[in-house]
Motif scaffolding. Structure first.
Motif, PDB file in Angstrom:
ATOM      1  N   GLY A   1     138.279  24.151  53.775  1.00 34.40           N
ATOM      2  CA  GLY A   1     139.154  24.080  54.935  1.00 34.40           C
ATOM      3  C   GLY A   1     140.620  24.165  54.560  1.00 34.40           C
ATOM      4  N   ILE A   2     141.023  23.447  53.513  1.00 31.34           N
ATOM      5  CA  ILE A   2     142.409  23.538  53.037  1.00 31.34           C
ATOM      6  C   ILE A   2     142.698  24.955  52.556  1.00 31.34           C
ATOM      7  CG2 ILE A   2     144.057  22.748  51.312  1.00 31.34           C
ATOM      8  CD1 ILE A   2     143.637  20.671  53.439  1.00 31.34           C
ATOM      9  N   ASP A   3     141.728  25.575  51.896  1.00 28.74           N
ATOM     10  CA  ASP A   3     141.882  26.959  51.443  1.00 28.74           C
ATOM     11  C   ASP A   3     142.213  27.873  52.622  1.00 28.74           C
ATOM     12  OD1 ASP A   3     141.803  29.260  49.852  1.00 28.74           O
ATOM     13  OD2 ASP A   3     139.626  29.422  49.936  1.00 28.74           O
ATOM     14  N   ALA A   4     141.481  27.720  53.709  1.00 31.86           N
ATOM     15  CA  ALA A   4     141.723  28.557  54.891  1.00 31.86           C
ATOM     16  C   ALA A   4     143.103  28.285  55.487  1.00 31.86           C
ATOM     17  CB  ALA A   4     140.634  28.310  55.930  1.00 31.86           C
ATOM     18  N   MET A   5     143.518  27.039  55.481  1.00 31.50           N
ATOM     19  CA  MET A   5     144.855  26.724  55.977  1.00 31.50           C
ATOM     20  C   MET A   5     145.926  27.359  55.095  1.00 31.50           C
ATOM     21  SD  MET A   5     144.326  22.754  57.239  1.00 31.50           S
ATOM     22  CE  MET A   5     145.899  22.643  58.114  1.00 31.50           C
ATOM     23  N   VAL A   6     145.690  27.372  53.783  1.00 34.03           N
ATOM     24  CA  VAL A   6     146.619  28.042  52.865  1.00 34.03           C
ATOM     25  C   VAL A   6     146.723  29.522  53.208  1.00 34.03           C
ATOM     26  CG1 VAL A   6     147.011  28.729  50.461  1.00 34.03           C
ATOM     27  CG2 VAL A   6     146.302  26.392  50.989  1.00 34.03           C
ATOM     28  N   HIS A   7     145.592  30.146  53.524  1.00 35.30           N
ATOM     29  CA  HIS A   7     145.621  31.567  53.885  1.00 35.30           C
ATOM     30  C   HIS A   7     146.556  31.807  55.073  1.00 35.30           C
ATOM     31  CE1 HIS A   7     141.341  32.028  52.040  1.00 35.30           C
ATOM     32  NE2 HIS A   7     142.293  32.159  51.132  1.00 35.30           N
ATOM     33  N   ALA A   8     146.457  30.944  56.082  1.00 41.16           N
ATOM     34  CA  ALA A   8     147.301  31.106  57.256  1.00 41.16           C
ATOM     35  C   ALA A   8     148.774  30.869  56.917  1.00 41.16           C
ATOM     36  CB  ALA A   8     146.847  30.142  58.349  1.00 41.16           C
ATOM     37  N   ILE A   9     149.030  29.832  56.135  1.00 38.75           N
ATOM     38  CA  ILE A   9     150.412  29.483  55.782  1.00 38.75           C
ATOM     39  C   ILE A   9     151.062  30.586  54.957  1.00 38.75           C
ATOM     40  CG2 ILE A   9     151.829  27.876  54.427  1.00 38.75           C
ATOM     41  CD1 ILE A   9     149.670  25.714  55.200  1.00 38.75           C
ATOM     42  N   GLU A  10     150.344  31.060  53.935  1.00 39.50           N
ATOM     43  CA  GLU A  10     150.939  32.080  53.069  1.00 39.50           C
ATOM     44  C   GLU A  10     151.060  33.422  53.794  1.00 39.50           C
ATOM     45  OE1 GLU A  10     151.162  31.342  48.693  1.00 39.50           O
ATOM     46  OE2 GLU A  10     149.003  31.676  48.965  1.00 39.50           O
ATOM     47  N   ALA A  11     150.117  33.726  54.669  1.00 44.68           N
ATOM     48  CA  ALA A  11     150.221  34.979  55.431  1.00 44.68           C
ATOM     49  C   ALA A  11     151.457  34.958  56.323  1.00 44.68           C
ATOM     50  CB  ALA A  11     148.963  35.194  56.263  1.00 44.68           C
ATOM     51  N   TYR A  12     151.686  33.839  56.986  1.00 46.24           N
ATOM     52  CA  TYR A  12     152.826  33.743  57.908  1.00 46.24           C
ATOM     53  C   TYR A  12     154.147  33.865  57.153  1.00 46.24           C
ATOM     54  CZ  TYR A  12     155.557  32.112  61.908  1.00 46.24           C
ATOM     55  OH  TYR A  12     156.452  32.020  62.954  1.00 46.24           O
ATOM     56  N   ALA A  13     154.231  33.259  55.975  1.00 48.86           N
ATOM     57  CA  ALA A  13     155.491  33.222  55.223  1.00 48.86           C
ATOM     58  C   ALA A  13     155.634  34.354  54.221  1.00 48.86           C
ATOM     59  CB  ALA A  13     155.607  31.886  54.490  1.00 48.86           C
TER      60      ALA A  13
ATOM     61  N   HIS B   1     137.343  25.835  35.931  1.00 43.08           N
ATOM     62  CA  HIS B   1     136.273  26.046  36.920  1.00 43.08           C
ATOM     63  C   HIS B   1     136.402  25.085  38.103  1.00 43.08           C
ATOM     64  CE1 HIS B   1     134.537  28.836  34.091  1.00 43.08           C
ATOM     65  NE2 HIS B   1     134.559  27.900  33.168  1.00 43.08           N
ATOM     66  N   ILE B   2     137.642  24.789  38.451  1.00 40.62           N
ATOM     67  CA  ILE B   2     137.896  24.009  39.661  1.00 40.62           C
ATOM     68  C   ILE B   2     137.647  24.916  40.855  1.00 40.62           C
ATOM     69  CG2 ILE B   2     139.666  22.771  40.965  1.00 40.62           C
ATOM     70  CD1 ILE B   2     141.040  22.167  38.292  1.00 40.62           C
ATOM     71  N   PRO B   3     136.913  24.453  41.862  1.00 40.38           N
ATOM     72  CA  PRO B   3     136.676  25.299  43.037  1.00 40.38           C
ATOM     73  C   PRO B   3     137.985  25.819  43.617  1.00 40.38           C
ATOM     74  CG  PRO B   3     135.293  23.348  43.130  1.00 40.38           C
ATOM     75  CD  PRO B   3     136.221  23.152  41.965  1.00 40.38           C
ATOM     76  N   HIS B   4     137.949  27.046  44.105  1.00 46.97           N
ATOM     77  CA  HIS B   4     139.172  27.721  44.515  1.00 46.97           C
ATOM     78  C   HIS B   4     139.939  26.942  45.582  1.00 46.97           C
ATOM     79  CE1 HIS B   4     141.991  30.834  45.530  1.00 46.97           C
ATOM     80  NE2 HIS B   4     141.511  30.930  46.757  1.00 46.97           N
ATOM     81  N   GLY B   5     139.229  26.422  46.575  1.00 47.11           N
ATOM     82  CA  GLY B   5     139.910  25.688  47.631  1.00 47.11           C
ATOM     83  C   GLY B   5     140.616  24.454  47.108  1.00 47.11           C
ATOM     84  N   LEU B   6     139.986  23.743  46.196  1.00 44.93           N
ATOM     85  CA  LEU B   6     140.608  22.559  45.605  1.00 44.93           C
ATOM     86  C   LEU B   6     141.804  22.959  44.748  1.00 44.93           C
ATOM     87  CD1 LEU B   6     140.787  19.575  44.984  1.00 44.93           C
ATOM     88  CD2 LEU B   6     138.948  19.853  43.302  1.00 44.93           C
ATOM     89  N   SER B   7     141.696  24.054  43.998  1.00 49.28           N
ATOM     90  CA  SER B   7     142.830  24.540  43.210  1.00 49.28           C
ATOM     91  C   SER B   7     144.037  24.801  44.102  1.00 49.28           C
ATOM     92  CB  SER B   7     142.454  25.826  42.463  1.00 49.28           C
ATOM     93  OG  SER B   7     141.418  25.601  41.538  1.00 49.28           O
TER      94      SER B   7
ATOM     95  N   ALA C   1     145.264  16.500  52.587  1.00 48.03           N
ATOM     96  CA  ALA C   1     144.319  16.697  51.479  1.00 48.03           C
ATOM     97  C   ALA C   1     143.762  15.360  50.997  1.00 48.03           C
ATOM     98  CB  ALA C   1     145.007  17.441  50.343  1.00 48.03           C
ATOM     99  N   LEU C   2     144.624  14.358  50.902  1.00 46.48           N
ATOM    100  CA  LEU C   2     144.164  13.027  50.486  1.00 46.48           C
ATOM    101  C   LEU C   2     143.227  12.425  51.524  1.00 46.48           C
ATOM    102  CD1 LEU C   2     147.453  11.477  49.026  1.00 46.48           C
ATOM    103  CD2 LEU C   2     145.486  12.356  47.764  1.00 46.48           C
ATOM    104  N   ALA C   3     143.571  12.560  52.807  1.00 46.05           N
ATOM    105  CA  ALA C   3     142.728  12.019  53.874  1.00 46.05           C
ATOM    106  C   ALA C   3     141.357  12.690  53.895  1.00 46.05           C
ATOM    107  CB  ALA C   3     143.415  12.194  55.224  1.00 46.05           C
ATOM    108  N   CYS C   4     141.299  13.929  53.442  1.00 48.94           N
ATOM    109  CA  CYS C   4     140.029  14.664  53.368  1.00 48.94           C
ATOM    110  C   CYS C   4     139.202  14.274  52.135  1.00 48.94           C
ATOM    111  CB  CYS C   4     140.288  16.167  53.339  1.00 48.94           C
ATOM    112  SG  CYS C   4     140.810  16.874  54.916  1.00 48.94           S
ATOM    113  N   GLY C   5     139.782  13.464  51.267  1.00 46.68           N
ATOM    114  CA  GLY C   5     139.053  13.008  50.089  1.00 46.68           C
ATOM    115  C   GLY C   5     139.211  13.865  48.860  1.00 46.68           C
ATOM    116  N   LEU C   6     140.180  14.778  48.868  1.00 49.04           N
ATOM    117  CA  LEU C   6     140.392  15.631  47.708  1.00 49.04           C
ATOM    118  C   LEU C   6     141.230  14.908  46.652  1.00 49.04           C
ATOM    119  CD1 LEU C   6     141.083  19.054  49.460  1.00 49.04           C
ATOM    120  CD2 LEU C   6     138.948  18.223  48.461  1.00 49.04           C
ATOM    121  N   GLN C   7     141.071  15.335  45.402  1.00 51.43           N
ATOM    122  CA  GLN C   7     141.807  14.716  44.314  1.00 51.43           C
ATOM    123  C   GLN C   7     143.305  14.924  44.511  1.00 51.43           C
ATOM    124  OE1 GLN C   7     139.024  16.401  44.035  1.00 51.43           O
ATOM    125  NE2 GLN C   7     137.669  15.502  42.482  1.00 51.43           N
TER     126      GLN C   7
END
Length: 385
Positions: free
Chosen positions: A191-203, A275-281, A332-338
Motif C-alpha cells: 500500500g505504501i508502495d502504491a502511494m509512493v507511485h502516486a506521489i512521485e508521479a505527481y511531482a 532482499h527487502i520487499p520493494h514496498g518496504l524499501s 508507515a509506523l502505524a501500519c506496522g512497518l519497520q
C-alpha cells in the motif's frame, strides 16, 4: 500546456468477484492455449486452483509456470519464456503479485521469439510483437497491470528495467476479493508502495508529467489515504480492499506516464543487496527523500498533502509539505512497518555502497524534482538509518 503522451492497458475490468470472468475473457481475447504465470505462494492460496478450473470450464488449455521468485532474476524469465515457446501457447496470463505480473509481461514479449532480454533493457528498446497478455493482480501495490515497466534482477544485486508501451497488457482484471487474504505487513508495504507511485508521479520532473497523470495521482491518494490503515487492520473489509486495489491501479496509470524518481532509485539497492520487499524499501526512504526534495521543490507535495491527509488543508506552502513528510512517516509506523534501516539490520558501513549503486538508476533520478548527487544519496541513507 506542454505536449504529452498517455498510454495505459487497453481494457480494465474491475469488480468484486471479477475473477469469475477469467475463463470467458481469456477464451475470447487471449487465446485457447495459454501460459499462466504465478509463484509458489499463490499456489497455496486456492486462487490458482479456482482460476485453472474456470479456464478449463471455458475450454482453455493451460501451461502452468509457478516458479516466479520475488525480485525475479533473469534466469526465471528466460526459463518461463522457453517453456511458453515449447508449449506453443497463444497468450499469457499473469496472476499474482508484482513479480508474477512483471515476469508475465516479459514472457509475452520473449515467447514471440523476435527479441532477447538483454536487448530489451532500457526505455523504448522492447519493440515487439508480443503474445496477447492479461494480468490479474493479487496485491494492491505495484500497479503492474497498467504499467509498461518490468523490473529484473541482473547479476547479484542490481535491478534493471524494461520500459516500453509494447508490454502494456491487453486486459487488466482486478478483483478486490483476491487481496482479502494478504497479511497485514504485505498489505502495508504494498500500500505504501502504491502511494509512493502516486506521489512521485505527481511531482515528477519528467517532460511527460501531464494533467491526466496528476489527476489520477490525486484520486489514488484520496482512496488509499482513507483506507490503508483499515485494510491493514481489517483484511476482509470490502470497501477498504476495493479502495486500495483501485487506488493502486490509478497510481500505476499515473506513474506509467509520469515516471517515478529518487524514492525508487534509492529503494532498489536495498532490495538488491538485502532482499527487502520493494514496498518496504520505498517506505524506508520515502520521507527522507521528500524532505530532501522540499528544500527546493515543495509545491507539488503541498498540493498533494490534503488528498492523502485532509487535515493538512489548514496548513500552507512549505509548512504543509513538511507536515506531509511527517504524516507519511507516521503512517508507515502505524501500519506496522519497520522505522529505519537500522531496524532492518543493515550495516551502517554499507551505506556508501548503497549510495553508489543508487546513482546507477539514471532512468529514475532524472525525474527527481531536485538533482541528487552521490553525496546527497548517502546523506539520505544516513537520515533513514
Amino acid at each position: 500546456m506542454n505536449p504529452f503522451t498517455f498510454n495505459t492497458s487497453k481494457s480494465v475490468r474491475f469488480g468484486t468477484g471479477a475473477l469469475a470472468q477469467i475463463g470467458d475473457v481469456v477464451s475470447q481475447q487471449i487465446g485457447q492455449r495459454v501460459m499462466l504465470v504465478t509463484d509458489p505462494g499463490m499456489m497455496a492460496t486456492g486462487i490458482i486452483e479456482r482460476a485453472l478450473s474456470l479456464l478449463k470450464e471455458a475450454g482453455v488449455e493451460v501451461e502452468l509456470f509457478k516458479d516466479v521468485e520475488a525480485d525475479p532474476p533473469e534466469n526465471i524469465i528466460l526459463t518461463a519464456a522457453a517453456q511458453a515457446r515449447q508449449a506453443d501457447v497463444a497468450g499469457i496470463v499473469g496472476l499474482g503479485g508484482g513479480s508474477s505480473l512483471d515476469v508475465a509481461k516479459l514472457v509475452a514479449l520473449l515467447a514471440a521469439g523476435n527479441e532477447e532480454l538483454k536487448d530489451a533493457y532500457g526505455v523504448g528498446n522492447a519493440k515487439g510483437p508480443r503474445l496477447p497478455l492479461m494480468l490479474v493482480p493479487t496485491t494492491a501495490g505495484t500497479g503492474s497491470e497498467v504499467t509498461p515497466v518490468s523490473i529484473v534482477t541482473t547479476g547479484t544485486n542490481e535491478k534493471m528495467g524494461v520500459v516500453s508501451s509494447v508490454i502494456l497488457p491487453d486486459i487488466a482484471l482486478l478483483d478486490p476479493q483476491l487481496t482479502y487474504g494478504l497479511p497485514p505487513h504485505i498489505t502495508a508495504a504494498t500500500g505504501i508502495d502504491a502511494m509512493v507511485h502516486a506521489i512521485e508521479a505527481y511531482a515528477s520532473a519528467s517532460p511527460n508529467n501531464n494533467p491526466v497523470s496528476r489527476l489520477l495521482a490525486t484520486q489514488a491518494l484520496s482512496l488509499m489515504g482513507r483506507s490503508i490503515l483499515t485494510a491493514v487492520n481489517e483484511g476482509a473489509n470490502a470497501d477498504a480492499r476495493a479502495d486500495m486495489l483501485l487506488g493502486s491501479m490509478l497510481a500505476g496509470q499515473a506513474f506509467a506516464n509520469s515516471p517515478v524518481a529518487a524514492v525508487h532509485a534509492l529503494a532498489y539497492p536495498l532490495g538488491g543487496h538485502f532482499h527487502i520487499p520493494h514496498g518496504l524499501s520505498n517506505a524506508l526512504v520515502l520521507p527522507h527523500v521528500l524532505r530532501f526534495n522540499i528544500v527546493t521543490a515543495h509545491q507539488p507535495y503541498a498540493e498533494l498533502a490534503p488528498f492523502a491527509f485532509p487535515d493538512l488543508a489548514k496548513l500552507q506552502g512549505q509548512e504543509r509539505a513538511a507536515a506531509f513528510c511527517d504524516k507519511l512517516s507516521d503512517l508507515a509506523l502505524a501500519c506496522g512497518l519497520q522505522p529505519n534501516l537500522r531496524a532492518m539490520e543493515i550495516p551502517r558501513e554499507i551505506l556508501p555502497r548503497l549510495a553508489s549503486d543508487a546513482m546507477n538508476q539514471t532512468r529514475l533520478l532524472v525525474n527527481n524534482p531536485r538533482p541528487v548527487t552521490e553525496a546527497d544519496a548517502l546523506a539520505i541513507y544516513r537520515a533513514a538509518y
